[in-house]
Design a protein around this motif. Structure first.
Motif, PDB file in Angstrom:
ATOM      1  N   LEU A   1       0.881  -1.292   0.152  1.00  0.00           N
ATOM      2  CA  LEU A   1       0.010   0.168   0.062  1.00  0.00           C
ATOM      3  C   LEU A   1       0.922   1.229  -0.006  1.00  0.00           C
ATOM      4  CD1 LEU A   1      -3.107  -0.843   2.576  1.00  0.00           C
ATOM      5  CD2 LEU A   1      -2.985  -0.347   0.071  1.00  0.00           C
ATOM      6  N   LYS A   2       1.892   1.233   0.712  1.00  0.00           N
ATOM      7  CA  LYS A   2       2.934   2.332   0.820  1.00  0.00           C
ATOM      8  C   LYS A   2       3.280   2.679  -0.643  1.00  0.00           C
ATOM      9  CE  LYS A   2       4.461   1.871   5.388  1.00  0.00           C
ATOM     10  NZ  LYS A   2       5.542   1.651   6.520  1.00  0.00           N
TER      11      LYS A   2
ATOM     12  N   ARG B   1       1.504   6.216  -7.157  1.00  0.00           N
ATOM     13  CA  ARG B   1       0.225   6.321  -7.657  1.00  0.00           C
ATOM     14  C   ARG B   1      -0.069   5.190  -8.513  1.00  0.00           C
ATOM     15  NH1 ARG B   1      -1.628  12.143  -8.534  1.00  0.00           N
ATOM     16  NH2 ARG B   1      -0.941  13.242  -6.555  1.00  0.00           N
TER      17      ARG B   1
ATOM     18  N   HIS C   1       2.216   1.707  -3.526  1.00  0.00           N
ATOM     19  CA  HIS C   1       1.009   1.991  -4.085  1.00  0.00           C
ATOM     20  C   HIS C   1       0.739   3.646  -4.171  1.00  0.00           C
ATOM     21  CE1 HIS C   1      -2.467   1.656  -6.628  1.00  0.00           C
ATOM     22  NE2 HIS C   1      -3.320   2.257  -5.795  1.00  0.00           N
ATOM     23  N   TYR C   2       0.580   4.027  -3.070  1.00  0.00           N
ATOM     24  CA  TYR C   2       0.181   5.470  -2.912  1.00  0.00           C
ATOM     25  C   TYR C   2       1.490   6.419  -3.110  1.00  0.00           C
ATOM     26  CZ  TYR C   2      -3.824   4.260  -0.346  1.00  0.00           C
ATOM     27  OH  TYR C   2      -5.033   3.707  -0.112  1.00  0.00           O
ATOM     28  N   ALA C   3       2.869   5.993  -3.301  1.00  0.00           N
ATOM     29  CA  ALA C   3       4.014   6.746  -3.281  1.00  0.00           C
ATOM     30  C   ALA C   3       4.048   6.985  -4.878  1.00  0.00           C
ATOM     31  CB  ALA C   3       5.267   6.269  -2.794  1.00  0.00           C
TER      32      ALA C   3
END
Length: 40
Positions: A9-10, A16, A12-14
């Motif tokens: 998740l980290k 995009r 993915h968010y970093a």
């Protein structure tokens, strides 16, 4: 949540997202897109 899920998740968010699809042909208009998208 598992450690791998948290790291995923980290990332993915970093970034995009984690997977990117890139065209191998230039697409500048609808005709180009039709030619690239049509199977065959």
């Amino acid at each position: 949540m598992t450690p791998i899920a948290e790291e995923s998740l980290k990332l993915h968010y970093a970034k995009r997202g984690k997977i990117e699809v890139i065209s191998t042909v230039r697409v500048q208009d609808k005709n180009d897109l039709s030619l690239a998208y049509t199977p065959g």
